[in-house]
Scaffold this motif. Structure first.
Motif, PDB file in Angstrom:
ATOM      1  N   CYS A  30       0.750  -1.146   0.033  1.00 37.98           N
ATOM      2  CA  CYS A  30      -0.077   0.006   0.114  1.00 37.98           C
ATOM      3  C   CYS A  30       0.675   1.311  -0.007  1.00 37.98           C
ATOM      4  N   SER A  31       0.514   2.151  -0.915  1.00 37.11           N
ATOM      5  CA  SER A  31       0.937   3.481  -0.732  1.00 37.11           C
ATOM      6  C   SER A  31       0.484   4.471   0.375  1.00 37.11           C
ATOM      7  N   PRO A  32       1.093   5.098   1.304  1.00 35.86           N
ATOM      8  CA  PRO A  32       0.584   5.863   2.331  1.00 35.86           C
ATOM      9  C   PRO A  32      -0.404   6.882   1.673  1.00 35.86           C
ATOM     10  N   ALA A  33      -1.377   7.032   2.493  1.00 34.07           N
ATOM     11  CA  ALA A  33      -2.440   7.959   2.166  1.00 34.07           C
ATOM     12  C   ALA A  33      -2.942   8.639   3.262  1.00 34.07           C
ATOM     13  N   HIS A  34      -3.042   9.739   2.924  1.00 30.11           N
ATOM     14  CA  HIS A  34      -3.761  10.771   3.997  1.00 30.11           C
ATOM     15  C   HIS A  34      -5.117  10.809   4.176  1.00 30.11           C
ATOM     16  N   PRO A  35      -5.506  10.814   5.443  1.00 29.00           N
ATOM     17  CA  PRO A  35      -7.216  10.489   5.676  1.00 29.00           C
ATOM     18  C   PRO A  35      -7.841  10.939   4.756  1.00 29.00           C
ATOM     19  N   GLN A  36      -7.789  12.230   4.186  1.00 29.88           N
ATOM     20  CA  GLN A  36      -8.735  13.040   3.175  1.00 29.88           C
ATOM     21  C   GLN A  36      -8.729  11.929   1.973  1.00 29.88           C
ATOM     22  N   GLN A  37      -7.527  11.687   1.531  1.00 32.73           N
ATOM     23  CA  GLN A  37      -7.435  10.732   0.315  1.00 32.73           C
ATOM     24  C   GLN A  37      -8.032   9.531   0.360  1.00 32.73           C
ATOM     25  N   ALA A  38      -8.003   8.903   1.502  1.00 32.15           N
ATOM     26  CA  ALA A  38      -8.846   7.794   1.885  1.00 32.15           C
ATOM     27  C   ALA A  38     -10.214   7.933   1.701  1.00 32.15           C
ATOM     28  N   PHE A  39     -10.853   9.019   2.129  1.00 34.24           N
ATOM     29  CA  PHE A  39     -12.234   9.539   2.366  1.00 34.24           C
ATOM     30  C   PHE A  39     -12.574   9.666   0.659  1.00 34.24           C
ATOM     31  N   CYS A  40     -11.822  10.448   0.006  1.00 38.02           N
ATOM     32  CA  CYS A  40     -12.093  10.845  -1.564  1.00 38.02           C
ATOM     33  C   CYS A  40     -12.087   9.723  -2.201  1.00 38.02           C
ATOM     34  N   VAL A 101      -8.146  -7.651   6.705  1.00 38.29           N
ATOM     35  CA  VAL A 101      -8.064  -6.876   7.779  1.00 38.29           C
ATOM     36  C   VAL A 101      -8.615  -7.763   8.895  1.00 38.29           C
ATOM     37  N   THR A 102      -7.888  -7.293  10.168  1.00 39.68           N
ATOM     38  CA  THR A 102      -8.303  -8.042  11.380  1.00 39.68           C
ATOM     39  C   THR A 102      -8.943  -6.984  12.348  1.00 39.68           C
ATOM     40  N   LEU A 103     -10.129  -7.254  12.643  1.00 38.80           N
ATOM     41  CA  LEU A 103     -11.011  -6.156  13.465  1.00 38.80           C
ATOM     42  C   LEU A 103     -11.248  -6.869  14.763  1.00 38.80           C
ATOM     43  N   ASP A 104     -11.762  -5.966  15.748  1.00 39.29           N
ATOM     44  CA  ASP A 104     -12.025  -6.699  16.917  1.00 39.29           C
ATOM     45  C   ASP A 104     -13.711  -6.798  17.201  1.00 39.29           C
ATOM     46  N   THR A 105     -13.833  -8.094  17.425  1.00 34.95           N
ATOM     47  CA  THR A 105     -15.407  -8.446  17.130  1.00 34.95           C
ATOM     48  C   THR A 105     -16.224  -8.386  18.480  1.00 34.95           C
ATOM     49  N   ASN A 106     -15.636  -7.924  19.499  1.00 31.60           N
ATOM     50  CA  ASN A 106     -16.436  -8.039  20.970  1.00 31.60           C
ATOM     51  C   ASN A 106     -17.606  -6.928  20.875  1.00 31.60           C
ATOM     52  N   THR A 114     -13.278   2.785   6.196  1.00 31.22           N
ATOM     53  CA  THR A 114     -13.574   3.119   4.697  1.00 31.22           C
ATOM     54  C   THR A 114     -13.442   1.784   3.614  1.00 31.22           C
ATOM     55  N   GLY A 115     -14.116   1.941   2.749  1.00 31.27           N
ATOM     56  CA  GLY A 115     -14.056   0.682   1.810  1.00 31.27           C
ATOM     57  C   GLY A 115     -14.748   0.972   0.369  1.00 31.27           C
ATOM     58  N   THR A 116     -14.645  -0.486  -0.271  1.00 33.15           N
ATOM     59  CA  THR A 116     -15.444  -0.526  -1.742  1.00 33.15           C
ATOM     60  C   THR A 116     -16.617  -0.964  -1.517  1.00 33.15           C
ATOM     61  N   LEU A 127      -6.229  -3.922   3.893  1.00 31.88           N
ATOM     62  CA  LEU A 127      -5.240  -3.104   4.756  1.00 31.88           C
ATOM     63  C   LEU A 127      -4.976  -1.751   4.104  1.00 31.88           C
ATOM     64  N   CYS A 128      -5.269  -1.575   2.667  1.00 32.06           N
ATOM     65  CA  CYS A 128      -4.806  -0.461   2.223  1.00 32.06           C
ATOM     66  C   CYS A 128      -5.959   0.779   2.575  1.00 32.06           C
ATOM     67  N   ASP A 129      -7.121   0.248   2.970  1.00 30.09           N
ATOM     68  CA  ASP A 129      -8.196   1.354   3.329  1.00 30.09           C
ATOM     69  C   ASP A 129      -7.646   1.983   4.686  1.00 30.09           C
ATOM     70  N   PHE A 130      -8.531   2.973   4.813  1.00 32.27           N
ATOM     71  CA  PHE A 130      -8.199   3.739   5.994  1.00 32.27           C
ATOM     72  C   PHE A 130      -9.070   3.215   7.052  1.00 32.27           C
ATOM     73  N   ILE A 131      -8.651   2.456   8.087  1.00 28.76           N
ATOM     74  CA  ILE A 131      -9.581   1.627   9.022  1.00 28.76           C
ATOM     75  C   ILE A 131      -9.091   1.873  10.357  1.00 28.76           C
ATOM     76  N   GLU A 132      -9.774   2.798  11.294  1.00 25.14           N
ATOM     77  CA  GLU A 132      -9.102   3.245  12.309  1.00 25.14           C
ATOM     78  C   GLU A 132     -10.027   3.278  13.727  1.00 25.14           C
ATOM     79  N   PRO A 133      -9.606   3.021  14.947  1.00 20.64           N
ATOM     80  CA  PRO A 133     -10.518   2.714  16.035  1.00 20.64           C
ATOM     81  C   PRO A 133     -10.712   4.353  16.143  1.00 20.64           C
TER      82      PRO A 133
END
Length: 221
Positions: A30-40, A101-106, A114-116, A127-133
């Motif tokens: 993945c290339s680094p992406a600013h959160p704004q880029q991930a959103f757009c 992607v591994t997410l907490d399921t509790n 963010t996704g497709t 993993l290349c998507d912006f996914i943040e707690p």
């Protein structure tokens, strides 16, 4: 002679195995992406809790082998971008080598996801998507999801990986978190958005309120 043939076959298989391992290991890049880029760039941006997961079959590959994915059951809390529908699940590859992607399921942790959007209406993440707690996001990032990021989707954010670096047009913002702080989650990622100005140029904006229509440069709250 037979021994040499066996050894030769073994070496060949070993090389093929190592090549396959290397191919898989490098499959997710993945290339680094600013959160704004991930959103757009994303089709869907939501805030959600993950309440369960299961491995599911989503079809077959060209060789007839079953394709597995992880289905995360979610409770959508807010839609920031996407179709007029509520998602109850997101899908991802089963291993990180395939960008899974591994997410907490509790069900206790909230995420910005963010996704497709697939043709069948399902949401897919990698993993290349912006996914943040959600609790790890800055106040500016959270507010920017409402309007500010969208205001800059026509701007280009150029990642500076090493000095020297520069922009090639007025419609670009230079993202320097990596060279300044050795992280892609620095000040510009957490507290700034690249916004298009009235003269069609773009500039970094920082603030807790929406930018004025004709702002000229960076503004602090």
């Amino acid at each position: 002679m037979l021994s040499k043939m066996v050894n030769s076959c073994f070496v060949t298989l070993a090389i093929l195995f190592l090549w396959r391992v290397e191919e898989i290991a490098e499959a997710c890049s993945c290339s680094p992406a600013h959160p704004q880029q991930a959103f757009c760039y994303s089709d869907v941006v939501i805030r959600a809790k993950v309440v369960g997961s299961q491995e599911v079959d989503v079809g077959n590959d060209i060789y007839g082998n079953s394709i597995k994915q992880i289905k995360y059951d979610i409770k959508q809390l807010k839609m920031f971008k996407g179709p007029n529908q509520e998602f109850d699940a997101v899908y991802t590859a089963p291993i990180s080598a395939l960008c899974g992607v591994t997410l907490d399921t509790n069900g206790k942790k909230e995420y910005l996801i963010t996704g497709t959007l697939a043709t069948d209406g399902t949401m897919h993440i990698k993993l290349c998507d912006f996914i943040e707690p959600w609790d790890d996001m800055s106040a500016t990032q959270k507010k920017s999801l409402i309007q500010r990021y969208e205001m800059g989707c026509e701007c280009k954010i150029t990642h500076c990986a090493s000095i020297p670096c520069m922009i090639s047009s007025p419609a670009e913002c230079l993202w320097t978190d990596w060279v300044m702080e050795k992280t892609v989650s620095g000040e510009q990622a957490k507290h700034y958005a690249c916004i298009k100005r009235s003269d069609d140029s773009c500039a970094w904006y920082r603030g807790a309120v929406h930018p004025k229509k004709d702002f000229l440069d960076i503004e602090d709250p």
